[in-house]
Scaffold this motif. Sequence first.
Motif, short mmCIF file in Angstrom:
data_model
loop_
_atom_site.label_atom_id
_atom_site.label_comp_id
_atom_site.label_asym_id
_atom_site.label_seq_id
_atom_site.Cartn_x
_atom_site.Cartn_y
_atom_site.Cartn_z
N VAL A 20 0.84 -1.20 0.00
CA VAL A 20 0.00 0.00 0.00
C VAL A 20 0.88 1.25 0.00
CG1 VAL A 20 -1.68 1.36 1.32
CG2 VAL A 20 -1.95 -1.12 1.13
N ILE A 21 1.92 1.25 0.83
CA ILE A 21 2.83 2.40 0.91
C ILE A 21 3.54 2.63 -0.43
CG2 ILE A 21 4.92 3.31 1.98
CD1 ILE A 21 4.12 1.80 4.55
N LEU A 22 4.06 1.55 -1.01
CA LEU A 22 4.84 1.66 -2.24
C LEU A 22 3.98 1.92 -3.48
CD1 LEU A 22 7.40 -1.22 -1.58
CD2 LEU A 22 7.86 1.24 -1.52
N SER A 23 2.66 1.74 -3.33
CA SER A 23 1.77 1.98 -4.46
C SER A 23 1.60 3.47 -4.74
CB SER A 23 0.40 1.36 -4.20
OG SER A 23 -0.28 2.02 -3.14
N ASP A 24 1.99 4.32 -3.78
CA ASP A 24 1.90 5.76 -4.01
C ASP A 24 2.97 6.18 -5.01
OD1 ASP A 24 2.62 8.74 -3.37
OD2 ASP A 24 0.66 8.41 -2.42
N GLN A 25 2.59 6.99 -5.97
CA GLN A 25 3.50 7.34 -7.08
C GLN A 25 4.72 8.16 -6.63
OE1 GLN A 25 1.18 9.72 -9.77
NE2 GLN A 25 0.77 11.32 -8.27
N ASP A 26 4.63 8.80 -5.47
CA ASP A 26 5.73 9.65 -5.02
C ASP A 26 6.62 8.98 -3.98
OD1 ASP A 26 5.02 11.88 -6.61
OD2 ASP A 26 3.41 12.35 -5.21
N VAL A 27 6.30 7.75 -3.60
CA VAL A 27 7.11 7.00 -2.64
C VAL A 27 8.04 6.07 -3.41
CG1 VAL A 27 7.11 5.35 -0.73
CG2 VAL A 27 5.31 7.08 -0.88
N VAL A 28 9.34 6.17 -3.16
CA VAL A 28 10.29 5.34 -3.90
C VAL A 28 10.86 4.20 -3.06
CG1 VAL A 28 10.94 7.20 -5.46
CG2 VAL A 28 12.19 6.92 -3.32
N ASP A 29 10.77 4.30 -1.75
CA ASP A 29 11.35 3.24 -0.91
C ASP A 29 10.79 3.36 0.51
OD1 ASP A 29 12.85 1.04 -0.32
OD2 ASP A 29 14.77 2.11 -0.18
N GLU A 46 14.08 12.20 2.19
CA GLU A 46 14.37 12.27 0.76
C GLU A 46 15.17 11.03 0.38
OE1 GLU A 46 15.25 16.06 -1.75
OE2 GLU A 46 17.17 15.28 -1.07
N THR A 47 14.96 10.53 -0.82
CA THR A 47 15.60 9.29 -1.23
C THR A 47 17.13 9.37 -1.15
OG1 THR A 47 15.85 7.69 -3.02
CG2 THR A 47 15.55 10.00 -3.66
N TYR A 77 9.26 4.94 8.23
CA TYR A 77 9.92 6.05 7.56
C TYR A 77 9.90 5.73 6.07
CZ TYR A 77 11.69 8.50 11.66
OH TYR A 77 11.78 9.23 12.82
N ILE A 78 9.38 6.66 5.27
CA ILE A 78 9.30 6.43 3.83
C ILE A 78 10.19 7.43 3.09
CG2 ILE A 78 6.99 5.44 3.94
CD1 ILE A 78 5.86 8.12 3.03
N GLU A 79 10.74 6.99 1.96
CA GLU A 79 11.59 7.85 1.14
C GLU A 79 10.79 8.35 -0.07
OE1 GLU A 79 15.26 6.05 0.08
OE2 GLU A 79 15.86 5.62 2.14
N LEU A 80 10.89 9.64 -0.31
CA LEU A 80 10.15 10.27 -1.40
C LEU A 80 11.09 10.68 -2.53
CD1 LEU A 80 7.83 12.64 0.70
CD2 LEU A 80 7.46 10.23 0.08
N LYS A 81 10.51 10.95 -3.67
CA LYS A 81 11.29 11.47 -4.79
C LYS A 81 11.95 12.80 -4.41
CE LYS A 81 8.25 9.47 -8.33
NZ LYS A 81 7.29 9.79 -9.41
N GLU A 82 12.97 13.15 -5.10
CA GLU A 82 13.67 14.40 -4.83
C GLU A 82 12.87 15.60 -5.33
OE1 GLU A 82 18.38 13.32 -4.97
OE2 GLU A 82 17.34 13.44 -6.89
N GLY A 83 13.11 16.75 -4.68
CA GLY A 83 12.58 18.00 -5.20
C GLY A 83 11.31 18.51 -4.57
N PHE A 84 10.71 17.77 -3.64
CA PHE A 84 9.47 18.24 -3.02
C PHE A 84 9.76 19.28 -1.94
CE2 PHE A 84 7.99 13.94 -4.36
CZ PHE A 84 6.96 14.36 -5.20
N THR A 85 8.88 20.26 -1.84
CA THR A 85 8.96 21.18 -0.71
C THR A 85 8.48 20.45 0.54
OG1 THR A 85 6.69 21.99 -0.99
CG2 THR A 85 8.44 23.13 -2.23
N LEU A 86 8.75 21.02 1.70
CA LEU A 86 8.32 20.40 2.95
C LEU A 86 6.81 20.27 3.00
CD1 LEU A 86 9.14 19.23 5.68
CD2 LEU A 86 9.06 21.56 6.62
#
Length: 332
Positions: free
Chosen positions: A241-250, A306-307, A268-277
């Motif tokens: 479920v967590i990894l199915s989100d398009q912005d979650v990479v790990d 961040e990833t 703790y989830i890792e997101l794609k780079e470049g997002f604001t807080l």
Amino acid sequence: MIELLKKGNKSSGIAAIGNTVLAIAKGIAAAVSGSGAMFATTLHSAADALNQAFVFFGSALSEKEPTKRFPAGFGRVVNLFVLVAVIVVSIMAYETILKGWKLIQDPHSSTNLLLNISIMILAILVDGFILIKAMKEIVHETRSDAKGFGIVKESFKNVALAAPPTRLVFYEDLIATSGALLALISIVLADLTGAYILDGIGTLLIGFLLVVVAFKLGIENTRGLIGVAAPKVVEDRIANVILSDQDVVDIKELRILQEGRRYHVESYIELKEGFTLADADDIKYRVRDKLLEDTDIGDVTMGILETDHVKTWPKKAEIEVNGKEDKTEKTR
């Protein structure tokens, strides 16, 4: 209070009513006939009725919302109630074994064979009905797609994933149905062959079956009371479920603790780079809300990172290669 009781485990509620009726019927038959096996199953049904009523109220209480004094909620209360029920089963097992041993030492015939047979057939039907209901509840709780006779296989396969009250009902009525069938066989054989010692042997075997139930439920619910990690199938379901989100990479960390029939998720989830807080916070809450749609999940605590471009989920696993263990890092 009424609303809280409506949230109680249905299997244990139905089982409590059914076993109360059986205990009364069996008790009358045991008093009239003097059958040891009938006495043993009377104690068994009485113990089941008491336990399942007790666990029903415990399961309802475990659904109570967290309070200021108990911020973690009441999820583990049901494990405590089941452990008390285990003590009752243990006492009944001791009394049953004692009765069986006395009958082996001093075997004697029982009266009203037809009454005993009728009560045992009633017990098999009622306990069998409750057992089937428990099996269906296991299938429902574990989200299996089984139908028809497939329910039996899936219930045995997934019983460890079911809620503690459902497991209690399943194990107790599995033994109750088996015990009633065993008692019926011993009563009929003792009357047909004149080997009245069979009545005592049947009673003794029922007592030992109760010991098995008490031991298994005791171990499982002690673990639950201490706090036990969720089964791998649940961990995988939540991770997906967590990894199915398009912005979650790990997933950097994932810890899932079972509390009663609910799961407490920390991650703790890792997101794609470049997002604001602010954007990262929105993603975190989106993933959290998606997890909370699962009725088995009680609460979610989640942090964001961040990833680091290093895959950490799925976890490192040990696999066997040519008979040797080889640690490799799996990637999605």
